[in-house]
Design a protein around this motif. Structure first.
Motif, PDB file in Angstrom:
ATOM      1  N   HIS A  23      35.883 -36.381  19.260  1.00  0.00           N
ATOM      2  CA  HIS A  23      35.183 -35.903  18.070  1.00  0.00           C
ATOM      3  C   HIS A  23      33.681 -35.934  18.298  1.00  0.00           C
ATOM      4  O   HIS A  23      33.214 -36.475  19.289  1.00  0.00           O
ATOM      5  CB  HIS A  23      35.543 -36.775  16.865  1.00  0.00           C
ATOM      6  N   ILE A  35      33.848 -35.076  13.208  1.00  0.00           N
ATOM      7  CA  ILE A  35      34.604 -33.827  13.253  1.00  0.00           C
ATOM      8  C   ILE A  35      35.444 -33.799  14.528  1.00  0.00           C
ATOM      9  O   ILE A  35      34.933 -34.023  15.627  1.00  0.00           O
ATOM     10  CB  ILE A  35      33.649 -32.609  13.239  1.00  0.00           C
ATOM     11  N   ASN A  39      40.324 -29.259  16.372  1.00  0.00           N
ATOM     12  CA  ASN A  39      40.565 -28.285  15.309  1.00  0.00           C
ATOM     13  C   ASN A  39      39.423 -28.140  14.290  1.00  0.00           C
ATOM     14  O   ASN A  39      39.542 -27.371  13.344  1.00  0.00           O
ATOM     15  CB  ASN A  39      41.867 -28.605  14.587  1.00  0.00           C
ATOM     16  N   GLY A  40      38.355 -28.905  14.445  1.00  0.00           N
ATOM     17  CA  GLY A  40      37.228 -28.805  13.531  1.00  0.00           C
ATOM     18  C   GLY A  40      37.422 -29.489  12.190  1.00  0.00           C
ATOM     19  O   GLY A  40      36.572 -29.384  11.314  1.00  0.00           O
ATOM     20  N   ASN A  41      38.520 -30.200  12.026  1.00  0.00           N
ATOM     21  CA  ASN A  41      38.773 -30.910  10.779  1.00  0.00           C
ATOM     22  C   ASN A  41      37.950 -32.191  10.709  1.00  0.00           C
ATOM     23  O   ASN A  41      37.570 -32.758  11.733  1.00  0.00           O
ATOM     24  CB  ASN A  41      40.254 -31.255  10.630  1.00  0.00           C
ATOM     25  N   GLN A  56      32.276 -25.960  11.497  1.00  0.00           N
ATOM     26  CA  GLN A  56      33.558 -25.525  12.051  1.00  0.00           C
ATOM     27  C   GLN A  56      33.406 -24.234  12.855  1.00  0.00           C
ATOM     28  O   GLN A  56      34.026 -24.094  13.907  1.00  0.00           O
ATOM     29  CB  GLN A  56      34.590 -25.366  10.933  1.00  0.00           C
ATOM     30  N   TRP A  58      30.659 -23.266  14.446  1.00  0.00           N
ATOM     31  CA  TRP A  58      29.964 -23.670  15.669  1.00  0.00           C
ATOM     32  C   TRP A  58      30.937 -24.372  16.630  1.00  0.00           C
ATOM     33  O   TRP A  58      30.943 -24.089  17.832  1.00  0.00           O
ATOM     34  CB  TRP A  58      28.801 -24.599  15.302  1.00  0.00           C
ATOM     35  N   ALA A  59      31.754 -25.276  16.087  1.00  0.00           N
ATOM     36  CA  ALA A  59      32.696 -26.036  16.923  1.00  0.00           C
ATOM     37  C   ALA A  59      33.732 -25.121  17.570  1.00  0.00           C
ATOM     38  O   ALA A  59      34.120 -25.342  18.722  1.00  0.00           O
ATOM     39  CB  ALA A  59      33.381 -27.120  16.095  1.00  0.00           C
ATOM     40  N   GLU A  60      34.179 -24.102  16.860  1.00  0.00           N
ATOM     41  CA  GLU A  60      35.148 -23.167  17.422  1.00  0.00           C
ATOM     42  C   GLU A  60      34.529 -22.398  18.586  1.00  0.00           C
ATOM     43  O   GLU A  60      35.158 -22.223  19.630  1.00  0.00           O
ATOM     44  CB  GLU A  60      35.645 -22.197  16.346  1.00  0.00           C
ATOM     45  N   LYS A  63      34.164 -25.082  21.470  1.00  0.00           N
ATOM     46  CA  LYS A  63      35.281 -26.030  21.575  1.00  0.00           C
ATOM     47  C   LYS A  63      35.506 -26.521  23.008  1.00  0.00           C
ATOM     48  O   LYS A  63      35.597 -27.716  23.263  1.00  0.00           O
ATOM     49  CB  LYS A  63      36.551 -25.379  21.036  1.00  0.00           C
TER      50      LYS A  63
END
Length: 82
Positions: A23, A35, A39-41, A56, A58-60, A63
């Motif tokens: 994370h 985070i 999965n960005g959760n 989310q 940005w993270a995608e 990843k």
């Protein structure tokens, strides 16, 4: 706590000796959350919904890069959302 990115008032950090699951940490004003890279959760903490959606997205986009950074513990800056 190395800062890896900053955009729209959001600061993204990663601790390299932190616990699993993989994370990153996000701070935005008085809000703070961990985070999940997978999965960005939100693992724990909270962010306003509008900021979470930005994080989310940005993270995608990043990843794979985040997962590699978590595994190798090799710090570098990651391009922010623009």
């Amino acid at each position: 706590m190395p800062e890896i990115s900053r955009f729209f008032g959001i600061i993204v950090y990663m601790f390299f000796n932190d616990h699993n699951p993989p994370h990153f940490k996000v701070k935005c004003g008085e809000f703070e959350a961990n985070i999940l890279i997978e999965n960005g959760n939100v693992l724990n903490g909270e962010l306003p919904a509008s900021k979470l959606k930005l994080v989310q997205a940005w993270a995608e986009i990043h990843k794979e890069e985040l997962a590699i950074m978590w595994t190798t513990k090799e710090f570098h800056k990651i391009k922010p959302l623009s």
